[in-house]
Scaffold this motif. Structure first.
Motif, mmCIF file in Angstrom:
data_model
loop_
_atom_site.group_PDB
_atom_site.id
_atom_site.type_symbol
_atom_site.label_atom_id
_atom_site.label_comp_id
_atom_site.label_asym_id
_atom_site.label_seq_id
_atom_site.Cartn_x
_atom_site.Cartn_y
_atom_site.Cartn_z
ATOM 1 N N VAL A 76 0.842 -1.195 0.000
ATOM 2 C CA VAL A 76 0.000 0.000 0.000
ATOM 3 C C VAL A 76 0.880 1.249 0.000
ATOM 4 O O VAL A 76 0.639 2.198 -0.756
ATOM 5 N N ALA A 77 1.911 1.257 0.841
ATOM 6 C CA ALA A 77 2.817 2.407 0.894
ATOM 7 C C ALA A 77 3.480 2.643 -0.456
ATOM 8 O O ALA A 77 3.615 3.790 -0.912
ATOM 9 N N ARG A 78 3.885 1.560 -1.115
ATOM 10 C CA ARG A 78 4.508 1.706 -2.425
ATOM 11 C C ARG A 78 3.519 2.328 -3.413
ATOM 12 O O ARG A 78 3.880 3.222 -4.188
ATOM 13 N N GLY A 79 2.286 1.878 -3.375
ATOM 14 C CA GLY A 79 1.280 2.431 -4.274
ATOM 15 C C GLY A 79 0.965 3.884 -3.983
ATOM 16 O O GLY A 79 0.723 4.672 -4.907
ATOM 17 N N VAL A 80 0.973 4.241 -2.708
ATOM 18 C CA VAL A 80 0.734 5.637 -2.330
ATOM 19 C C VAL A 80 1.805 6.535 -2.945
ATOM 20 O O VAL A 80 1.522 7.618 -3.468
ATOM 21 N N VAL A 81 3.052 6.081 -2.911
ATOM 22 C CA VAL A 81 4.141 6.863 -3.505
ATOM 23 C C VAL A 81 4.016 6.889 -5.028
ATOM 24 O O VAL A 81 4.136 7.944 -5.664
#
Length: 326
Positions: A262-267
């Motif tokens: 999720v964090a990767r997608g947010v970035v």
């Protein structure tokens, strides 16, 4: 031109912890100091306390949670901050998660959009000096605020998904988003706001405010990779069902069950503005191009990992580069 503002990046336990960020708003091109809901020092009291200490700046609440206060109390508190600061206020509201509603009210809102509609309309009318008479289905009361000459208080609504965006287009002065990728804002949220405004026959659209988490990678700062910062500042949001639903709609991989994905997608979707200063500015410009009226810089992750001084340095650097000084 898009305005830039600052989010108070921590929940203060002493008033002096918040004062440098009010000073940043006073002495830079930032237009407003914001705070989200806090359960230690209540945000209305924090802003009023700062005004008493001589730091009177425009303020925003993004967002306070509806189950915590009656609409009459909400209007009274927001106007009190405007009176204490002598500056404009944006009073943003949101229903919170279903679990939060149930914990405080005994059961979640059966129809959260209907509750939000009645709540925002009541607060707006009270601030306009009207006598409000409501006979359900969610609030039953009669009241009027005593007359007082105060700076403007705009009423905002926290928005993550299209249905709430349409409602905000109908009834709110301000649309407030958090962790929403700029492409999703442009393609989903803003058209829904326009649809709601047209349905209500409004001649002007609500202002759109985007809370954008950010943090700089720079020499000597270890562990400031964008994904790590995005996770450090937003881990609770990245696990909440309503945020996961929004992020999934925005193209983030939320199906693996791994918060790191999720964090990767947010970035990758630009919901977190990270990297060096030119990279951060490039991401922020995408929000401007999407039609956002006010970008609120959220340095919570930097404050958490590296301290308040580093958060102030990041915010100062971004503001100097993004907006002209007053």
């Amino acid at each position: 031109m898009t305005d830039y503002s600052v989010l108070l990046p921590s929940v203060p336990r002493r008033l002096e912890q918040a004062l440098p960020f009010a000073g940043l708003v006073r002495w830079t091109g930032a237009c407003r100091l914001w705070q989200g809901q806090a359960m230690v020092m209540e945000p209305h009291q924090t802003f009023t306390g700062m005004a008493g200490a001589g730091f009177r700046v425009p303020t925003g609440f993004g967002v306070t949670l509806m189950p915590l206060r009656h609409p009459f109390e909400a209007a009274l508190q927001a106007r009190s901050v405007a009176l204490a600061t002598g500056e404009s206020v944006i009073a943003g509201f949101g229903p919170g998660s279903r679990a939060f509603q149930e914990n405080l009210l005994g059961a979640p809102y059966e129809k959260p959009l209907q509750v939000a509609r009645q709540y925002v309309q009541a607060v707006r009318r009270l601030l306009d000096g009207e006598t409000v008479e409501m006979d359900g289905p969610h609030y039953t009361f009669q009241g009027q605020l005593p007359p007082a000459v105060a700076p403007r208080v705009d009423v905002g609504l926290g928005v993550l998904r299209p249905a709430m965006a349409r409602l905000a287009g109908e009834v709110a002065d301000v649309v407030i988003t958090w962790l929403t990728p700029p492409g999703y804002l442009r393609e989903v949220i803003l058209p829904a706001v326009v649809e709601g405004a047209e349905r209500a026959g409004r001649t002007s659209l609500p202002r759109v405010v985007a809370m954008v988490p950010t943090g700089l990678e720079k020499e000597g700062r270890q562990g400031a990779e964008p994904e790590r910062l995005a996770l450090a500042g937003n881990s609770a949001h990245m696990q909440a069902p309503h945020y996961l639903d929004m992020l999934g709609r925005a193209g983030v991989d939320v199906g693996s069950g791994r918060i790191q994905d999720v964090a990767r997608g947010v970035v990758e979707t630009g919901a977190f503005a990270g990297g060096d200063l030119p990279q951060v500015l490039k991401t922020l410009r995408v929000y401007e191009e999407a039609g956002v009226d006010e970008i609120v810089l959220n340095a919570t992750a930097v404050n958490k990992l590296f301290g308040a001084q580093e958060a102030l340095l990041d915010l100062s650097a971004i503001l100097r580069a993004a907006v002209p000084p007053r």
